[in-house]
Motif scaffolding. Structure first.
Motif, PDB file in Angstrom:
ATOM      1  N   LEU A   1      -7.001   3.871  -1.801  1.00  0.00           N
ATOM      2  CA  LEU A   1      -6.816   2.715  -0.926  1.00  0.00           C
ATOM      3  C   LEU A   1      -7.636   1.522  -1.380  1.00  0.00           C
ATOM      4  N   ASP A   2      -8.909   1.743  -1.718  1.00  0.00           N
ATOM      5  CA  ASP A   2      -9.754   0.615  -2.110  1.00  0.00           C
ATOM      6  C   ASP A   2      -9.198  -0.094  -3.336  1.00  0.00           C
TER       7      ASP A   2
ATOM      8  N   LEU B   1       0.854  -1.183   0.000  1.00  0.00           N
ATOM      9  CA  LEU B   1       0.000   0.000   0.000  1.00  0.00           C
ATOM     10  C   LEU B   1       0.891   1.234   0.000  1.00  0.00           C
TER      11      LEU B   1
ATOM     12  N   GLU C   1      -5.075  -4.822   7.815  1.00  0.00           N
ATOM     13  CA  GLU C   1      -5.265  -5.925   6.865  1.00  0.00           C
ATOM     14  C   GLU C   1      -4.560  -7.190   7.350  1.00  0.00           C
TER      15      GLU C   1
ATOM     16  N   PRO D   1      -3.576   1.105   7.663  1.00  0.00           N
ATOM     17  CA  PRO D   1      -4.383   0.133   6.923  1.00  0.00           C
ATOM     18  C   PRO D   1      -3.649  -1.176   6.647  1.00  0.00           C
TER      19      PRO D   1
ATOM     20  N   GLN E   1      -6.061  -0.155  -4.309  1.00  0.00           N
ATOM     21  CA  GLN E   1      -4.830  -0.848  -3.939  1.00  0.00           C
ATOM     22  C   GLN E   1      -5.123  -2.137  -3.176  1.00  0.00           C
ATOM     23  N   LEU E   2      -6.158  -2.135  -2.355  1.00  0.00           N
ATOM     24  CA  LEU E   2      -6.530  -3.354  -1.631  1.00  0.00           C
ATOM     25  C   LEU E   2      -7.005  -4.448  -2.589  1.00  0.00           C
TER      26      LEU E   2
ATOM     27  N   LEU F   1      -3.786  -5.899  -3.596  1.00  0.00           N
ATOM     28  CA  LEU F   1      -3.028  -6.474  -2.491  1.00  0.00           C
ATOM     29  C   LEU F   1      -3.577  -7.829  -2.045  1.00  0.00           C
ATOM     30  N   ARG F   2      -4.870  -7.915  -1.850  1.00  0.00           N
ATOM     31  CA  ARG F   2      -5.447  -9.102  -1.209  1.00  0.00           C
ATOM     32  C   ARG F   2      -5.228 -10.387  -2.003  1.00  0.00           C
TER      33      ARG F   2
END
Length: 273
Positions: free
Chosen positions: A116-117, A108, A151, A147, A119-120, A123-124
């Motif tokens: 952010l949303d 992030l 996570e 954040p 990037q998540l 990432l996930r």
């Protein structure tokens, strides 16, 4: 000059645990760069990946330089490279080459972008892939400790938090404590040599001996006295020397410890250096 003298007495090779020599500014002199990292006592390099199209070129570098291992992943600031099939592409690349020892760099970054949303969303699945393949992650985290900790803590609660490293550490001691509590390693880059990087200095002093790595993140963040110039893997010796100074230890001791830590995290792919 002190670093050059000290390097003569190294009894363990250094590992540059994060580099980007695939970038075009190494095209003209990469053989000379390689000779310099060997002369500096660098026995292994771990090449990070910022987006999937790099993977064939990084693999070719591993063919060319047997001391190189690499990761596969998508950087948080590269959402244009994320497609619905990207996790499958990364998985196939990891399974196809035993020299892939990590997933990343992922993470992030809210310093430049505030998405952010989005990037998540990238990432996930990469964290999931690391857990599935039992590989560590290389985490980029800038202005995003809160954040990222949230996570990873949520994942730990359900047994889905991979092992890994916070690369190019620039956070505070309190933030570092949170990531250490999750079992992560902390990697120091050229910024640990910057005079005003007081938080990073404190972290280098406080991090447990068995939980730190050294890296260059080249071609970025060249250490003092080369700050502002192109960084390269040989300069990890300057990073290790500064960590040694901050910890009141010798450069050979930091070389031994950081190399042992890198091998502990990334496994057999970095052994026999």
């Amino acid at each position: 000059m002190a670093a050059a003298v000290a390097l003569e007495s190294l009894d363990a090779p250094l590992i540059d645990s994060h580099c980007h020599i695939v970038f075009r500014n190494f095209d003209d002199d990469l053989e000379e760069v390689a000779q310099r990292w060997r002369d500096a006592g660098v026995g292994r390099l771990l090449h990070a990946c910022v987006e999937p199209s790099e993977i064939p070129a990084i693999r070719a570098l591993a063919d060319r330089f047997p001391e190189l291992r690499y990761a596969v992943g998508v950087h948080p600031l590269d959402p244009e490279h994320w497609q619905s099939n990207t996790p499958a592409v990364l998985k196939a690349a990891a399974l196809d080459d035993s020299r892939v020892v990590a997933i990343g760099e992922l993470g992030l970054d809210l310093f430049r972008d505030k998405n952010l949303d989005q990037q998540l969303v990238m990432l996930r699945p990469q964290l999931d892939l690391a857990v599935e393949l039992d590989l560590p992650v290389i985490i980029h985290c800038r202005d995003a400790a809160e954040p990222m900790l949230a996570e990873l803590r949520e994942r730990r609660g359900r047994g889905a938090c991979p092992r890994g490293v916070m690369h190019c550490w620039s956070g505070t001691p309190d933030e570092m404590a949170g990531f250490l509590e999750l079992g992560l390693f902390i990697s120091f880059s050229g910024n640990v040599t910057f005079p005003k990087a007081t938080d990073t200095h404190a972290c280098a002093q406080l991090v447990p001996a068995d939980r730190y790595l050294v890296e260059t993140d080249c071609p970025f963040l060249a250490p003092v006295p080369r700050r502002g110039k192109r960084n390269e893997p040989a300069f990890v010796a300057a990073v290790a020397e500064r960590v040694a100074e901050l910890r009141g230890e010798t450069l050979p001791a930091v070389a031994r410890q950081s190399t042992a830590n890198a091998c502990a995290l990334f496994g057999a792919g970095l052994h026999n250096v």
